[in-house]
Write a protein that holds these residues in place. Structure first.
Motif, mmCIF file in Angstrom:
data_model
loop_
_atom_site.group_PDB
_atom_site.id
_atom_site.type_symbol
_atom_site.label_atom_id
_atom_site.label_comp_id
_atom_site.label_asym_id
_atom_site.label_seq_id
_atom_site.Cartn_x
_atom_site.Cartn_y
_atom_site.Cartn_z
ATOM 1 N N ILE A 1 0.837 -1.201 0.000
ATOM 2 C CA ILE A 1 0.000 0.000 0.000
ATOM 3 C C ILE A 1 0.870 1.247 0.000
ATOM 4 C CG2 ILE A 1 -1.634 1.343 1.391
ATOM 5 C CD1 ILE A 1 -2.933 -1.398 2.154
ATOM 6 N N LYS B 1 0.880 4.022 -2.855
ATOM 7 C CA LYS B 1 0.358 5.332 -2.468
ATOM 8 C C LYS B 1 1.416 6.430 -2.569
ATOM 9 C CE LYS B 1 -2.538 6.799 1.412
ATOM 10 N NZ LYS B 1 -3.143 6.251 2.614
ATOM 11 N N LEU C 1 -2.676 -4.717 -5.665
ATOM 12 C CA LEU C 1 -3.743 -4.124 -4.857
ATOM 13 C C LEU C 1 -5.076 -4.145 -5.600
ATOM 14 C CD1 LEU C 1 -1.807 -1.163 -3.227
ATOM 15 C CD2 LEU C 1 -2.399 -3.373 -2.197
ATOM 16 N N ASP D 1 -8.152 2.657 0.791
ATOM 17 C CA ASP D 1 -7.126 1.625 0.892
ATOM 18 C C ASP D 1 -7.026 1.049 2.305
ATOM 19 O OD1 ASP D 1 -6.055 3.990 1.891
ATOM 20 O OD2 ASP D 1 -4.205 3.879 0.740
#
Length: 184
Positions: A36, A40, A51, A153
């Motif tokens: 993540i 990100k 993801l 997320d």
């Protein structure tokens, strides 16, 4: 909160949450936390593909658990300044995948972040709530009686999703659920 078995967590019994349900695929732990963060903050394409597949898995489980699909899927919006800095909204990408699996409309324009907020990463529960209070608005079509699913997320304290749910409820949403890859 994560539980070893399905049910309602003690915190939700003491104080009913604003969300009707939170669907989290996994705990926010290694290696998912690293994926993540790589996506990100680094726009890592390999992490993005992984993801996306994980978001589709969570959505697929949702189809199996719940016979009542949402009327629309909403990504957690970024403020314009953050979107320009990052170049993409990770929640938007995940929400597109979730909407595809659920075969429901994706609404990327109705929900807006009207106030820039600082990063939530170093903040505690109360500070997170203050940080996102009044940060969102609804500019879309009527939500009267609708079931909406908000996609992000990660849910840590749930402050962002709760702030969004309050806005959506004020606009008439009958049911507001969240879907995240991971729950911290």
């Amino acid at each position: 909160m994560p539980l070893p078995v399905a049910g309602v967590c003690p915190a939700c019994i003491r104080r009913a949450p604003v969300l009707d349900a939170l669907h989290a695929g996994w705990a926010y732990a290694w290696p998912l936390d690293q994926l993540i963060l790589a996506y990100k903050h680094g726009a890592n394409a390999r992490a993005e593909r992984i993801l996306a597949a994980l978001a589709e898995q969570v959505a697929g489980r949702l189809v199996g658990e719940n016979g009542d699909p949402p009327d629309r899927v909403l990504p957690v919006p970024l403020h314009g300044r953050r979107l320009r800095e990052r170049g993409f909204n990770q929640s938007d990408y995940l929400a597109r995948r979730v909407a595809g699996v659920l075969d429901v409309p994706l609404d990327t324009r109705g929900l807006r972040r009207i106030r820039a907020t600082g990063s939530q990463q170093a903040l505690g529960r109360k500070a997170r709530r203050r940080n996102v209070h009044g940060a969102f608005a609804w500019d879309g079509s009527s939500l009267a009686g609708q079931h909406v699913l908000v996609v992000d997320d990660v849910a840590t304290t749930g402050a962002t999703l709760a702030a969004l749910a309050e806005v959506l409820r004020r606009e008439g949403a009958a049911r507001v659920e969240g879907l995240v890859l991971a729950r911290a």
